[in-house]
Structures are given as C-alpha cells and as structure tokens.
Design a protein around this motif. Structure first.
Motif, mmCIF file in Angstrom:
data_model
loop_
_atom_site.group_PDB
_atom_site.id
_atom_site.type_symbol
_atom_site.label_atom_id
_atom_site.label_comp_id
_atom_site.label_asym_id
_atom_site.label_seq_id
_atom_site.Cartn_x
_atom_site.Cartn_y
_atom_site.Cartn_z
ATOM 1 N N ALA A 1 -0.122 10.572 -24.712
ATOM 2 C CA ALA A 1 1.392 10.978 -26.059
ATOM 3 C C ALA A 1 -0.253 11.315 -27.517
ATOM 4 C CB ALA A 1 2.012 9.948 -26.000
ATOM 5 N N GLU A 2 -1.970 10.514 -27.052
ATOM 6 C CA GLU A 2 -2.130 10.298 -28.526
ATOM 7 C C GLU A 2 -3.625 11.839 -27.962
ATOM 8 O OE1 GLU A 2 -1.748 7.984 -26.760
ATOM 9 O OE2 GLU A 2 -0.387 6.522 -28.382
ATOM 10 N N LYS A 3 -3.715 11.958 -26.643
ATOM 11 C CA LYS A 3 -4.336 13.309 -26.524
ATOM 12 C C LYS A 3 -3.890 14.402 -26.690
ATOM 13 C CE LYS A 3 -6.929 10.380 -23.794
ATOM 14 N NZ LYS A 3 -7.875 9.870 -21.745
ATOM 15 N N CYS A 4 -2.502 14.294 -26.569
ATOM 16 C CA CYS A 4 -1.996 16.059 -26.967
ATOM 17 C C CYS A 4 -1.177 15.741 -28.210
ATOM 18 C CB CYS A 4 -0.601 16.000 -25.927
ATOM 19 S SG CYS A 4 0.121 17.501 -25.734
ATOM 20 N N PRO A 5 -2.245 17.315 -28.535
ATOM 21 C CA PRO A 5 -2.228 18.271 -30.131
ATOM 22 C C PRO A 5 -0.557 17.798 -30.309
ATOM 23 C CG PRO A 5 -3.174 19.771 -29.319
ATOM 24 C CD PRO A 5 -3.089 18.052 -27.922
ATOM 25 N N ILE A 6 0.273 18.320 -30.076
ATOM 26 C CA ILE A 6 1.287 18.724 -30.184
ATOM 27 C C ILE A 6 2.912 18.331 -29.822
ATOM 28 C CG2 ILE A 6 0.978 21.050 -30.118
ATOM 29 C CD1 ILE A 6 3.054 21.402 -27.848
ATOM 30 N N ARG A 7 1.950 17.144 -29.487
ATOM 31 C CA ARG A 7 3.724 16.141 -28.651
ATOM 32 C C ARG A 7 3.897 15.149 -29.672
ATOM 33 N NH1 ARG A 7 3.409 12.387 -23.397
ATOM 34 N NH2 ARG A 7 5.521 11.585 -23.179
ATOM 35 N N GLY A 8 3.199 14.344 -30.513
ATOM 36 C CA GLY A 8 4.117 14.368 -32.060
ATOM 37 C C GLY A 8 5.375 15.054 -32.632
ATOM 38 N N VAL A 9 5.051 16.132 -33.235
ATOM 39 C CA VAL A 9 5.057 17.408 -34.020
ATOM 40 C C VAL A 9 6.386 17.355 -33.343
ATOM 41 C CG1 VAL A 9 5.527 18.980 -34.558
ATOM 42 C CG2 VAL A 9 3.370 18.367 -35.137
ATOM 43 N N LEU A 10 6.751 17.639 -31.491
ATOM 44 C CA LEU A 10 7.835 18.290 -30.741
ATOM 45 C C LEU A 10 8.634 16.485 -30.512
ATOM 46 C CD1 LEU A 10 5.660 20.480 -27.933
ATOM 47 C CD2 LEU A 10 7.042 20.863 -30.178
#
Length: 128
Positions: A11-20
């Motif tokens: 989750a921390e490595k995925c740049p868009i996960r938090g926004v999505l």
C-alpha cells in the motif's frame, strides 16, 4: 483499525492507492459536492446537507480530507465554537476530476437501478 488493509507494505509503495481509498470512501464525494461551490460551510450546515451522515463520520471524513490537503478547517473562538470548512485549491482540482464520475452516475443511475432490479443471482437459479 482497518481490517481490509494488508500489512505487506504494498500500500505504501503504490502511489495512487491512498488517493483511490479516499475517493472510494462513502462520504467523500458527497462532502466534495457540497463544498465545491466555493462557499465556506459550517459543520452543522454540512451535516444538514448530507442528511444520513452521523456527526462522528462527518468529523472523521472531514479530518481525512483536511489531512490530505483537500479541505481547510477554520476554528472561530466563539461560544459555542464555530468550525467552518472550505475546499482548498487541491480539493477543487480533485473535485474537477471526480465531477465526470458524478455526472456519469447522475445520467446513468436509472440504467444501473434497472440492471440491479433485473439481476438474478446465478446461484438462485441453480437446481438443488
């Protein structure tokens, strides 16, 4: 505590996960719609406009939007305390992108509802 999140570090490595994740939140889009006019709205006014949100969920969602830089919170030293919320430039930018999705949902909601009404789960039709 979020039980649906994995502890793998992906989750921390995925740049868009938090926004999505924020976009997928149940209340975010509704609050963005209310704040998109550029007005500053009080907590109580937001609660009145989004009728089915609890005070706790409203506060939590606004806190998350503030944390993400989409909303700014203004606290006035009055009795009782007055708290206002306004979209930031980043919040307006986010809403501009989301507004296409909102428009699509508005234009196609009747088709989605009709499809849901017509849907029969495959398991319901399977012989026993």
């Amino acid at each position: 505590m979020a039980l649906h999140r994995q502890n793998s570090g992906l989750a921390e490595k995925c740049p868009i996960r938090g926004v999505l994740d924020r976009l997928g939140d149940r209340w975010t889009v509704l609050l963005l719609i209310e704040l998109s006019s550029g007005q500053t709205l009080r907590f109580t006014e937001l609660r009145r406009r989004v009728e089915d949100i609890s005070p706790r969920m409203l506060a939590q969602t606004l806190r998350h939007l503030e944390e993400d830089g989409l909303v700014v919170r203004h606290v006035h030293a009055t009795v009782p305390p007055r708290v206002d919320y306004t979209l930031t430039a980043l919040g307006h930018s986010f809403f501009e992108r989301v507004s296409g999705l909102i428009d699509w949902a508005d234009q196609h909601q009747h088709l989605v509802r009709a499809a849901r009404a017509a849907y029969v789960a495959p398991a319901a039709n399977a012989p026993m």
